[in-house]
Enzyme design. Structure first.
Site, PDB file in Angstrom:
ATOM      1  N   SER A 250       0.631  -1.074   0.196  1.00  0.00           N
ATOM      2  CA  SER A 250      -0.011  -0.057  -0.069  1.00  0.00           C
ATOM      3  C   SER A 250       1.008   1.178   0.084  1.00  0.00           C
ATOM      4  O   SER A 250       1.813   1.314   0.960  1.00  0.00           O
ATOM      5  CB  SER A 250      -0.876  -0.011   1.158  1.00  0.00           C
ATOM      6  OG  SER A 250      -1.314   1.382   1.339  1.00  0.00           O
TER       7      SER A 250
ATOM      8  N   HIS B 194      -1.318  -1.260  -4.052  1.00  0.00           N
ATOM      9  CA  HIS B 194      -2.955  -0.809  -3.315  1.00  0.00           C
ATOM     10  C   HIS B 194      -2.713   0.510  -3.050  1.00  0.00           C
ATOM     11  O   HIS B 194      -1.645   1.282  -2.557  1.00  0.00           O
ATOM     12  CB  HIS B 194      -2.811  -1.549  -2.114  1.00  0.00           C
ATOM     13  CG  HIS B 194      -3.926  -1.527  -1.167  1.00  0.00           C
ATOM     14  ND1 HIS B 194      -5.191  -2.360  -1.521  1.00  0.00           N
ATOM     15  CD2 HIS B 194      -4.229  -0.707  -0.308  1.00  0.00           C
ATOM     16  CE1 HIS B 194      -5.992  -1.826  -0.595  1.00  0.00           C
ATOM     17  NE2 HIS B 194      -5.672  -0.992   0.075  1.00  0.00           N
TER      18      HIS B 194
ATOM     19  N   ASP C  84      -4.917   3.680  -1.270  1.00  0.00           N
ATOM     20  CA  ASP C  84      -5.887   4.194  -0.485  1.00  0.00           C
ATOM     21  C   ASP C  84      -6.351   5.388  -0.561  1.00  0.00           C
ATOM     22  O   ASP C  84      -5.864   6.465  -0.624  1.00  0.00           O
ATOM     23  CB  ASP C  84      -5.272   3.682   0.865  1.00  0.00           C
ATOM     24  CG  ASP C  84      -5.059   2.538   1.255  1.00  0.00           C
ATOM     25  OD1 ASP C  84      -6.064   1.735   1.430  1.00  0.00           O
ATOM     26  OD2 ASP C  84      -3.829   2.242   1.793  1.00  0.00           O
TER      27      ASP C  84
ATOM     28  N   MET D 234      -9.343   8.285   0.552  1.00  0.00           N
ATOM     29  CA  MET D 234     -10.021   8.506   1.770  1.00  0.00           C
ATOM     30  C   MET D 234     -10.510   9.995   1.534  1.00  0.00           C
ATOM     31  O   MET D 234      -9.809  10.690   1.248  1.00  0.00           O
ATOM     32  CB  MET D 234      -9.095   8.640   3.091  1.00  0.00           C
ATOM     33  CG  MET D 234      -8.244   7.123   3.207  1.00  0.00           C
ATOM     34  SD  MET D 234      -7.250   7.079   4.681  1.00  0.00           S
ATOM     35  CE  MET D 234      -6.570   5.610   4.549  1.00  0.00           C
TER      36      MET D 234
ATOM     37  N   HIS E 183      -8.663   1.169  -3.322  1.00  0.00           N
ATOM     38  CA  HIS E 183      -9.569   0.999  -2.187  1.00  0.00           C
ATOM     39  C   HIS E 183     -10.175   2.411  -1.721  1.00  0.00           C
ATOM     40  O   HIS E 183      -9.443   3.338  -1.451  1.00  0.00           O
ATOM     41  CB  HIS E 183      -8.726   0.438  -1.062  1.00  0.00           C
ATOM     42  CG  HIS E 183      -9.300   0.336   0.147  1.00  0.00           C
ATOM     43  ND1 HIS E 183      -8.640   0.072   1.601  1.00  0.00           N
ATOM     44  CD2 HIS E 183     -10.797  -0.018   0.681  1.00  0.00           C
ATOM     45  CE1 HIS E 183      -9.391  -0.243   2.485  1.00  0.00           C
ATOM     46  NE2 HIS E 183     -10.626   0.037   1.944  1.00  0.00           N
TER      47      HIS E 183
ATOM     48  N   MET F  43     -12.465   4.384   0.337  1.00  0.00           N
ATOM     49  CA  MET F  43     -12.832   4.703   1.606  1.00  0.00           C
ATOM     50  C   MET F  43     -13.673   6.094   1.423  1.00  0.00           C
ATOM     51  O   MET F  43     -13.150   6.936   2.469  1.00  0.00           O
ATOM     52  CB  MET F  43     -11.838   4.643   2.671  1.00  0.00           C
ATOM     53  CG  MET F  43     -11.239   3.233   2.988  1.00  0.00           C
ATOM     54  SD  MET F  43      -9.804   3.226   3.643  1.00  0.00           S
ATOM     55  CE  MET F  43      -8.618   3.275   2.416  1.00  0.00           C
TER      56      MET F  43
ATOM     57  N   MET G 119     -11.333  -5.807   6.182  1.00  0.00           N
ATOM     58  CA  MET G 119     -10.614  -4.924   6.910  1.00  0.00           C
ATOM     59  C   MET G 119     -10.038  -5.582   8.153  1.00  0.00           C
ATOM     60  O   MET G 119     -10.894  -6.164   8.971  1.00  0.00           O
ATOM     61  CB  MET G 119     -10.933  -3.796   7.038  1.00  0.00           C
ATOM     62  CG  MET G 119     -11.407  -2.521   6.092  1.00  0.00           C
ATOM     63  SD  MET G 119     -10.169  -2.311   5.111  1.00  0.00           S
ATOM     64  CE  MET G 119      -9.052  -1.423   6.175  1.00  0.00           C
TER      65      MET G 119
ATOM     66  N   GLY H 147      -8.714   4.134   8.027  1.00  0.00           N
ATOM     67  CA  GLY H 147      -8.304   5.446   8.091  1.00  0.00           C
ATOM     68  C   GLY H 147      -6.749   5.822   8.215  1.00  0.00           C
ATOM     69  O   GLY H 147      -6.117   6.781   7.783  1.00  0.00           O
ATOM     70  N   PHE H 148      -6.101   4.891   8.670  1.00  0.00           N
ATOM     71  CA  PHE H 148      -4.711   5.259   8.644  1.00  0.00           C
ATOM     72  C   PHE H 148      -3.699   3.938   8.810  1.00  0.00           C
ATOM     73  O   PHE H 148      -4.297   2.774   8.985  1.00  0.00           O
ATOM     74  CB  PHE H 148      -4.466   5.576  10.233  1.00  0.00           C
ATOM     75  CG  PHE H 148      -5.201   6.757  10.686  1.00  0.00           C
ATOM     76  CD1 PHE H 148      -4.840   8.138  10.202  1.00  0.00           C
ATOM     77  CD2 PHE H 148      -6.476   6.815  11.314  1.00  0.00           C
ATOM     78  CE1 PHE H 148      -5.632   9.417  10.374  1.00  0.00           C
ATOM     79  CE2 PHE H 148      -7.192   8.061  11.360  1.00  0.00           C
ATOM     80  CZ  PHE H 148      -6.640   9.268  11.000  1.00  0.00           C
TER      81      PHE H 148
ATOM     82  N   ASP I 212      -6.551  -6.426   4.757  1.00  0.00           N
ATOM     83  CA  ASP I 212      -5.801  -4.967   4.721  1.00  0.00           C
ATOM     84  C   ASP I 212      -5.895  -4.733   6.228  1.00  0.00           C
ATOM     85  O   ASP I 212      -6.709  -4.322   6.872  1.00  0.00           O
ATOM     86  CB  ASP I 212      -6.702  -4.189   3.712  1.00  0.00           C
ATOM     87  CG  ASP I 212      -6.011  -2.680   3.597  1.00  0.00           C
ATOM     88  OD1 ASP I 212      -4.966  -2.531   4.264  1.00  0.00           O
ATOM     89  OD2 ASP I 212      -6.819  -1.928   3.044  1.00  0.00           O
ATOM     90  N   GLY I 213      -4.574  -4.327   6.492  1.00  0.00           N
ATOM     91  CA  GLY I 213      -4.308  -3.545   7.859  1.00  0.00           C
ATOM     92  C   GLY I 213      -3.600  -4.457   8.868  1.00  0.00           C
ATOM     93  O   GLY I 213      -3.988  -5.485   9.304  1.00  0.00           O
ATOM     94  N   GLY I 214      -2.277  -3.868   9.320  1.00  0.00           N
ATOM     95  CA  GLY I 214      -1.658  -4.385  10.428  1.00  0.00           C
ATOM     96  C   GLY I 214      -1.061  -5.701   9.840  1.00  0.00           C
ATOM     97  O   GLY I 214      -0.792  -6.640  10.724  1.00  0.00           O
TER      98      GLY I 214
ATOM     99  N   GLY J  37       1.311  -1.883   4.106  1.00  0.00           N
ATOM    100  CA  GLY J  37       1.802  -0.321   4.156  1.00  0.00           C
ATOM    101  C   GLY J  37       3.160  -0.285   4.685  1.00  0.00           C
ATOM    102  O   GLY J  37       4.050  -0.325   4.170  1.00  0.00           O
ATOM    103  N   SER J  38       2.855  -0.038   6.089  1.00  0.00           N
ATOM    104  CA  SER J  38       3.988   0.197   6.815  1.00  0.00           C
ATOM    105  C   SER J  38       5.151  -0.800   7.011  1.00  0.00           C
ATOM    106  O   SER J  38       6.135  -0.347   7.141  1.00  0.00           O
ATOM    107  CB  SER J  38       3.509   0.785   8.289  1.00  0.00           C
ATOM    108  OG  SER J  38       2.632  -0.003   8.895  1.00  0.00           O
TER     109      SER J  38
HETATM  110  C1  DX5 Z   1      -5.955   1.592   6.182  1.00  0.00           C
HETATM  111  C2  DX5 Z   1      -5.888   1.281   4.404  1.00  0.00           C
HETATM  112  C3  DX5 Z   1      -4.647   0.356   4.473  1.00  0.00           C
HETATM  113  C4  DX5 Z   1      -3.328   0.728   5.042  1.00  0.00           C
HETATM  114  C5  DX5 Z   1      -2.686  -0.568   5.679  1.00  0.00           C
HETATM  115  O1  DX5 Z   1      -7.136   2.365   6.154  1.00  0.00           O
HETATM  116  O2  DX5 Z   1      -6.953   0.811   3.988  1.00  0.00           O
HETATM  117  O3  DX5 Z   1      -4.375   0.003   3.257  1.00  0.00           O
HETATM  118  O4  DX5 Z   1      -2.402   1.412   4.016  1.00  0.00           O
HETATM  119  O5  DX5 Z   1      -1.540   0.063   6.325  1.00  0.00           O
HETATM  120  P1  DX5 Z   1      -0.749  -1.064   7.251  1.00  0.00           P
HETATM  121  O6  DX5 Z   1      -0.401  -2.008   6.529  1.00  0.00           O
HETATM  122  O7  DX5 Z   1       0.545  -0.108   7.782  1.00  0.00           O
HETATM  123  O8  DX5 Z   1      -1.721  -1.440   8.542  1.00  0.00           O
HETATM  124 ZN    ZN Z   2      -6.319  -0.284   1.901  1.00  0.00          ZN
END
Ligand code: DX5
Ligand code: ZN
Length: 223
Positions: A9, A34, A36, A38, A67, A69, A138, A143-144, A176-178, A198-199
């Site tokens: 992401s 990916h 995002d 928002m 994606h 949002m 999710m 959001g983050f 997606d997420g964490g 992502g991170s």
């Molecule tokens: C969160 C996004 C994710 C985000 C994931 O709202 O939809 O795609 O980039 O980031 P990590 O992998 O750091 O949780």
């Molecule tokens: Zn996403």
């Protein structure tokens, strides 16, 4: 044989050199990019729109997974496909006429996905399951970037896989997420096959090497 795909992401990428960031994960073996989107209404953050999708499109031939949002996603689908999106997912929580929106994404030639927040029950997607190209679960509240994986999603992945096996067996589950290098195997074993990170990729000093490490972990699980 199972196929697992990695979707870095760009939310955690350095936007001053987005093209290079995308190229580095592509060299590392990323399967999908990916993106995002928002709107500051559905989620408490504002990110990017079609212009950045266009810039990503100019940087890679990998599929772009957008994606959304955002509220009223149906209004923006055409702009995102024109900008180069290959996959578009809309949240079930934002989309009143979901069948129409899914049909519109497909009619524009993109793959259509629905997204469920962690607390949104699977049965809210029950009627749409036969016609979607993928389902995104999710594993954080959207959001983050860099939030913690919510463990209750693991069982949700297992239950969704069983529903899909009966009603749309080729439909992949994206999560997606964490998702970290430590977490990805557990998520794969639960039944997911597309992993957004992502991170855990762009937050490291060597996104290319980290992408490669993710891919190696996934290919060990595929064999
Ligand atoms: C969160 C996004 C994710 C985000 C994931 O709202 O939809 O795609 O980039 O980031 P990590 O992998 O750091 O949780
Ligand atoms: Zn996403």
């Amino acid at each position: 044989m199972k196929t697992f795909k990695l979707a870095p992401s760009i939310l955690s990428a350095d936007f001053t050199k987005l093209g290079e960031e995308i190229a580095s994960v592509e060299r590392g073996g990323a399967d999908i990019i990916h993106i995002d989107v928002m709107d500051g209404h559905f989620v408490p953050n504002i990110t990017v729109g079609p212009l950045v999708v266009e810039a990503a499109r100019a940087s890679t031939n990998l599929p772009l997974d957008v994606h959304l949002m955002i509220e009223h996603p149906g209004l923006y689908i055409e702009s995102f496909v024109k900008a180069g999106a290959n996959m578009i997912s809309v949240h079930i929580e934002t989309t009143t006429h979901l069948e129409r929106t899914i049909a519109a994404i497909k009619a524009l030639g993109a793959q259509a996905g629905v997204v469920l927040n962690p607390a949104t029950p699977l049965n809210s997607a029950e009627e749409i399951v036969p016609i979607v190209d993928f389902i995104l679960l999710m594993s954080v509240n959207p959001g983050f970037a860099a939030q913690k994986f919510i463990p209750l999603v693991l069982d949700k992945i297992r239950r969704l896989r069983a529903i899909l096996d009966a009603r749309n067996p080729n439909c992949p589950i994206e999560v997606d997420g964490g998702i970290s290098l430590q977490k990805v195997a557990e998520v794969a074993r639960a039944g997911a096959s597309i992993f957004v990170a992502g991170s855990a990729i762009f937050g490291t000093p060597d996104p290319e090497g980290t992408t490669r490490a993710f891919k190696e972990t996934l290919s060990r699980l595929m064999s």
